[in-house]
Motif scaffolding. Structure first.
Motif, mmCIF file in Angstrom:
data_model
loop_
_atom_site.group_PDB
_atom_site.id
_atom_site.type_symbol
_atom_site.label_atom_id
_atom_site.label_comp_id
_atom_site.label_asym_id
_atom_site.label_seq_id
_atom_site.Cartn_x
_atom_site.Cartn_y
_atom_site.Cartn_z
ATOM 1 N N LEU A 1 0.810 -1.209 0.000
ATOM 2 C CA LEU A 1 0.000 0.000 0.000
ATOM 3 C C LEU A 1 0.844 1.259 0.000
ATOM 4 N N LEU A 2 1.979 1.223 0.643
ATOM 5 C CA LEU A 2 2.865 2.378 0.588
ATOM 6 C C LEU A 2 3.331 2.620 -0.843
ATOM 7 N N SER A 3 3.611 1.536 -1.559
ATOM 8 C CA SER A 3 4.061 1.686 -2.936
ATOM 9 C C SER A 3 2.943 2.176 -3.847
ATOM 10 N N SER A 4 1.694 1.988 -3.438
ATOM 11 C CA SER A 4 0.573 2.455 -4.252
ATOM 12 C C SER A 4 0.025 3.788 -3.743
ATOM 13 N N GLY A 5 0.672 4.365 -2.752
ATOM 14 C CA GLY A 5 0.252 5.655 -2.243
ATOM 15 C C GLY A 5 -0.689 5.587 -1.055
ATOM 16 N N LEU A 6 -1.069 4.394 -0.634
ATOM 17 C CA LEU A 6 -1.929 4.252 0.531
ATOM 18 C C LEU A 6 -1.071 3.933 1.741
ATOM 19 N N THR A 7 -1.509 4.357 2.894
ATOM 20 C CA THR A 7 -0.793 4.010 4.121
ATOM 21 C C THR A 7 -1.782 3.469 5.139
ATOM 22 N N ILE A 8 -1.292 2.619 6.013
ATOM 23 C CA ILE A 8 -2.124 2.093 7.087
ATOM 24 C C ILE A 8 -1.318 2.093 8.370
ATOM 25 N N LEU A 9 -2.021 1.976 9.460
ATOM 26 C CA LEU A 9 -1.358 1.856 10.749
ATOM 27 C C LEU A 9 -0.854 0.439 10.923
ATOM 28 N N PRO A 10 0.203 0.230 11.707
ATOM 29 C CA PRO A 10 0.646 -1.135 11.993
ATOM 30 C C PRO A 10 -0.487 -1.930 12.638
ATOM 31 N N ALA A 11 -0.462 -3.231 12.457
ATOM 32 C CA ALA A 11 -1.539 -4.091 12.962
ATOM 33 C C ALA A 11 -1.714 -3.953 14.469
ATOM 34 N N GLN A 12 -0.628 -3.771 15.189
ATOM 35 C CA GLN A 12 -0.720 -3.673 16.632
ATOM 36 C C GLN A 12 -1.477 -2.413 17.048
ATOM 37 N N ALA A 13 -1.434 -1.390 16.224
ATOM 38 C CA ALA A 13 -2.123 -0.140 16.521
ATOM 39 C C ALA A 13 -3.388 -0.037 15.683
ATOM 40 N N GLY A 14 -3.935 -1.175 15.303
ATOM 41 C CA GLY A 14 -5.077 -1.236 14.402
ATOM 42 C C GLY A 14 -6.180 -0.267 14.772
ATOM 43 N N PRO A 15 -6.638 0.475 13.788
ATOM 44 C CA PRO A 15 -7.687 1.453 14.059
ATOM 45 C C PRO A 15 -9.017 0.767 14.343
ATOM 46 N N GLU A 16 -9.815 1.420 15.118
ATOM 47 C CA GLU A 16 -11.167 0.939 15.372
ATOM 48 C C GLU A 16 -12.063 1.590 14.333
ATOM 49 N N PHE A 17 -12.871 0.781 13.686
ATOM 50 C CA PHE A 17 -13.756 1.304 12.663
ATOM 51 C C PHE A 17 -15.175 1.375 13.197
ATOM 52 N N SER A 18 -15.949 2.254 12.606
ATOM 53 C CA SER A 18 -17.335 2.447 13.029
ATOM 54 C C SER A 18 -18.157 1.197 12.738
ATOM 55 N N ASN A 19 -19.320 1.134 13.356
ATOM 56 C CA ASN A 19 -20.228 0.023 13.077
ATOM 57 C C ASN A 19 -20.627 0.015 11.608
ATOM 58 N N ALA A 20 -20.743 1.183 11.004
ATOM 59 C CA ALA A 20 -21.093 1.263 9.586
ATOM 60 C C ALA A 20 -19.994 0.629 8.722
ATOM 61 N N HIS A 21 -18.740 0.886 9.056
ATOM 62 C CA HIS A 21 -17.630 0.266 8.327
ATOM 63 C C HIS A 21 -17.692 -1.258 8.452
ATOM 64 N N LYS A 22 -17.926 -1.731 9.665
ATOM 65 C CA LYS A 22 -17.981 -3.176 9.899
ATOM 66 C C LYS A 22 -19.152 -3.813 9.161
ATOM 67 N N LYS A 23 -20.287 -3.117 9.108
ATOM 68 C CA LYS A 23 -21.446 -3.635 8.386
ATOM 69 C C LYS A 23 -21.170 -3.719 6.888
ATOM 70 N N ILE A 24 -20.443 -2.747 6.365
ATOM 71 C CA ILE A 24 -20.075 -2.774 4.937
ATOM 72 C C ILE A 24 -19.220 -3.997 4.657
ATOM 73 N N GLU A 25 -18.218 -4.263 5.491
ATOM 74 C CA GLU A 25 -17.370 -5.463 5.326
ATOM 75 C C GLU A 25 -18.232 -6.718 5.262
ATOM 76 N N ARG A 26 -19.091 -6.888 6.260
ATOM 77 C CA ARG A 26 -19.937 -8.087 6.320
ATOM 78 C C ARG A 26 -20.876 -8.179 5.123
ATOM 79 N N ALA A 27 -21.449 -7.056 4.721
ATOM 80 C CA ALA A 27 -22.375 -7.059 3.589
ATOM 81 C C ALA A 27 -21.669 -7.473 2.302
ATOM 82 N N ILE A 28 -20.466 -6.984 2.095
ATOM 83 C CA ILE A 28 -19.705 -7.336 0.890
ATOM 84 C C ILE A 28 -19.370 -8.819 0.907
ATOM 85 N N GLU A 29 -18.943 -9.319 2.050
ATOM 86 C CA GLU A 29 -18.563 -10.737 2.144
ATOM 87 C C GLU A 29 -19.765 -11.660 1.969
#
Length: 125
Positions: free
Chosen positions: A22-50
């Protein structure tokens, strides 16, 4: 998704692999240990897509509040069209203002070798 060892949030190898790609594609993320907490809406989107995947199972994971990684079977999915469909789905479900980047990746390579092979990427506008 949760039973697969590469989706465990404490996986340092997965975190490093995702970060490098992702860094090579211009996106960045936090390390897994510092994983961000996502909103319930984000989590629902994940589940709906899957759960809505009709051709074959997919894995969805938010990398940031505006970056979504979806791993698909590259032989059964047109990655470019799927990314467009995901952008439409996000817009229909209240994510239009997020301008989300959708990364479609090869599910087999992610699961077997812990490598993200980008098949398509689209910024939803």
């Amino acid at each position: 998704m949760l039973n697969s060892p590469m989706w465990k949030p404490k996986s340092a190898i997965f975190s490093t692999t995702i970060s490098i790609v992702l860094l090579s594609s211009g996106l960045t993320i936090l390390p897994a240990q510092a994983g961000p907490e996502f909103s319930n809406a984000h989590k629902k989107i994940e589940r709906a897509i899957e759960t809505a995947a009709s051709k074959s199972p997919v894995d969805a994971m938010w990398l940031r509040h505006d970056a979504l990684l979806i791993a698909v079977d590259k032989d059964k999915t047109n990655a470019k069209n799927y990314a467009k469909d995901i952008c439409e789905f996000l817009a229909e479900n209240g994510f239009a203002a997020q301008h989300t980047s959708v990364v479609i990746a090869d599910q087999a390579m992610l699961r077997k070798r812990n490598q993200v092979i980008k098949l398509s990427e689209l910024r939803c506008d």
